[in-house]
Design a protein around this motif. Sequence first.
Motif, PDB file in Angstrom:
ATOM      1  N   UNK A  88      -5.050  17.695  22.188  1.00 42.29           N
ATOM      2  CA  UNK A  88      -5.781  16.910  21.203  1.00 42.29           C
ATOM      3  C   UNK A  88      -6.302  17.833  20.114  1.00 42.29           C
ATOM      4  N   UNK A  89      -6.702  17.258  19.013  1.00 41.72           N
ATOM      5  CA  UNK A  89      -7.221  18.052  17.905  1.00 41.72           C
ATOM      6  C   UNK A  89      -7.380  17.205  16.664  1.00 41.72           C
ATOM      7  N   UNK A  90      -7.340  17.874  15.533  1.00 37.99           N
ATOM      8  CA  UNK A  90      -7.464  17.196  14.256  1.00 37.99           C
ATOM      9  C   UNK A  90      -6.968  18.093  13.143  1.00 37.99           C
ATOM     10  N   UNK A  91      -6.747  17.485  11.978  1.00 38.25           N
ATOM     11  CA  UNK A  91      -6.294  18.275  10.842  1.00 38.25           C
ATOM     12  C   UNK A  91      -6.734  17.656   9.519  1.00 38.25           C
ATOM     13  N   UNK A  92      -6.753  18.510   8.505  1.00 39.61           N
ATOM     14  CA  UNK A  92      -6.962  18.108   7.127  1.00 39.61           C
ATOM     15  C   UNK A  92      -5.626  18.242   6.421  1.00 39.61           C
ATOM     16  N   UNK A  93      -5.317  17.322   5.537  1.00 36.94           N
ATOM     17  CA  UNK A  93      -4.076  17.399   4.770  1.00 36.94           C
ATOM     18  C   UNK A  93      -4.395  17.211   3.289  1.00 36.94           C
ATOM     19  N   UNK A  94      -3.620  17.891   2.460  1.00 37.62           N
ATOM     20  CA  UNK A  94      -3.766  17.771   1.013  1.00 37.62           C
ATOM     21  C   UNK A  94      -2.398  17.511   0.409  1.00 37.62           C
ATOM     22  N   UNK A  95      -2.283  16.461  -0.384  1.00 41.79           N
ATOM     23  CA  UNK A  95      -1.036  16.139  -1.060  1.00 41.79           C
ATOM     24  C   UNK A  95      -0.934  16.872  -2.384  1.00 41.79           C
ATOM     25  N   UNK A  96      -0.171  17.962  -2.424  1.00 43.73           N
ATOM     26  CA  UNK A  96       0.024  18.713  -3.656  1.00 43.73           C
ATOM     27  C   UNK A  96       0.769  17.851  -4.672  1.00 43.73           C
ATOM     28  N   UNK A  97       1.790  17.131  -4.199  1.00 44.84           N
ATOM     29  CA  UNK A  97       2.524  16.158  -5.003  1.00 44.84           C
ATOM     30  C   UNK A  97       2.951  15.040  -4.055  1.00 44.84           C
ATOM     31  N   UNK A  98       3.727  14.083  -4.545  1.00 44.69           N
ATOM     32  CA  UNK A  98       4.204  13.014  -3.669  1.00 44.69           C
ATOM     33  C   UNK A  98       5.183  13.536  -2.626  1.00 44.69           C
ATOM     34  N   UNK A  99       5.803  14.694  -2.891  1.00 47.51           N
ATOM     35  CA  UNK A  99       6.808  15.238  -1.982  1.00 47.51           C
ATOM     36  C   UNK A  99       6.352  16.470  -1.209  1.00 47.51           C
ATOM     37  N   UNK A 100       5.264  17.099  -1.613  1.00 45.40           N
ATOM     38  CA  UNK A 100       4.818  18.343  -0.994  1.00 45.40           C
ATOM     39  C   UNK A 100       3.373  18.204  -0.537  1.00 45.40           C
ATOM     40  N   UNK A 101       3.093  18.699   0.669  1.00 48.00           N
ATOM     41  CA  UNK A 101       1.733  18.655   1.189  1.00 48.00           C
ATOM     42  C   UNK A 101       1.417  19.865   2.039  1.00 48.00           C
ATOM     43  N   UNK A 128       0.826  -1.206   0.000  1.00 48.00           N
ATOM     44  CA  UNK A 128       0.000   0.000   0.000  1.00 48.00           C
ATOM     45  C   UNK A 128       0.860   1.257   0.000  1.00 48.00           C
ATOM     46  N   UNK A 129       1.787   1.354  -0.932  1.00 46.54           N
ATOM     47  CA  UNK A 129       2.648   2.525  -1.045  1.00 46.54           C
ATOM     48  C   UNK A 129       1.963   3.534  -1.938  1.00 46.54           C
ATOM     49  N   UNK A 130       0.930   4.133  -1.428  1.00 44.82           N
ATOM     50  CA  UNK A 130       0.026   4.959  -2.221  1.00 44.82           C
ATOM     51  C   UNK A 130       0.692   6.249  -2.685  1.00 44.82           C
ATOM     52  N   UNK A 131       0.276   6.694  -3.838  1.00 45.53           N
ATOM     53  CA  UNK A 131       0.647   8.024  -4.312  1.00 45.53           C
ATOM     54  C   UNK A 131      -0.092   9.022  -3.430  1.00 45.53           C
ATOM     55  N   UNK A 132       0.577  10.033  -2.937  1.00 44.90           N
ATOM     56  CA  UNK A 132      -0.038  11.005  -2.055  1.00 44.90           C
ATOM     57  C   UNK A 132      -0.547  12.227  -2.826  1.00 44.90           C
ATOM     58  N   UNK A 133      -0.128  12.391  -4.082  1.00 45.80           N
ATOM     59  CA  UNK A 133      -0.509  13.575  -4.851  1.00 45.80           C
ATOM     60  C   UNK A 133      -2.017  13.603  -5.089  1.00 45.80           C
ATOM     61  N   UNK A 134      -2.619  14.768  -4.853  1.00 44.00           N
ATOM     62  CA  UNK A 134      -4.028  14.956  -5.115  1.00 44.00           C
ATOM     63  C   UNK A 134      -4.966  14.324  -4.114  1.00 44.00           C
ATOM     64  N   UNK A 135      -4.450  13.767  -3.041  1.00 45.35           N
ATOM     65  CA  UNK A 135      -5.295  13.106  -2.047  1.00 45.35           C
ATOM     66  C   UNK A 135      -5.549  14.020  -0.857  1.00 45.35           C
ATOM     67  N   UNK A 136      -6.710  13.858  -0.284  1.00 47.85           N
ATOM     68  CA  UNK A 136      -7.097  14.597   0.918  1.00 47.85           C
ATOM     69  C   UNK A 136      -7.198  13.587   2.044  1.00 47.85           C
ATOM     70  N   UNK A 137      -6.720  13.973   3.226  1.00 48.40           N
ATOM     71  CA  UNK A 137      -6.863  13.096   4.382  1.00 48.40           C
ATOM     72  C   UNK A 137      -7.386  13.884   5.576  1.00 48.40           C
ATOM     73  N   UNK A 138      -8.081  13.180   6.433  1.00 49.25           N
ATOM     74  CA  UNK A 138      -8.619  13.723   7.678  1.00 49.25           C
ATOM     75  C   UNK A 138      -7.972  12.932   8.805  1.00 49.25           C
TER      76      UNK A 138
END
Length: 184
Positions: free
Chosen positions: A58-71, A21-31
């Motif tokens: 405690x808390x939470x965040x949203x993340x967006x993968x701009x590319x495989x190396x940048x988020x 599961x070495x997923x591409x991170x580009x274009x993905x959103x995570x919570x």
Amino acid sequence: MRKTRLVFPLVVVLLLAAAPAWAQRAGRVSVAADVGVIWPRFDRPDVARFHTVPDLIYGGHFAYGVSDHVGLQFGLTRCQQNVDVGGHEPNAMVIQEFYGLFNWNIPLGVLQPYVLLGLGYYMIGLDPPLADENDFGLIFGVGVDALLTDSISFGVVARYDYLFAHEFDYARTVIGLANVAFAF
């Protein structure tokens, strides 16, 4: 003894299922949900002492993968504790932080270390007679994510926050967080 013989192969199979599961991170959103420990270090000139202790955050965040190396990450953390200000009554302090972070990822397969740099807005609520504080700050950090499946990851991060505080002579925090994230 028999349960041990059944559990070990099951754990190996689950780990092997997660390995590709070495997923591409580009274009993905995570919570993600975050929990950890904060070590606040604040000094105020208007009180004899302002003693804080390590506490739960405690808390939470949203993340967006701009590319495989940048988020990018956007989130909120919260902590509440009693502060010893030298009197008989402790002063309640609530730290809330809104942040935006740039992260540079180093994809290594299942493990993805990263470096963080960003800005935070801190709302520090104190009981009277002390005044509340709202300030900006800089955030520096390092972390690592373990990709358990294509959609689920577990991570740890260590952060250093430098606050540009008006009422404090010294305002810094060190934060250690663990998080579980779901990507889609």
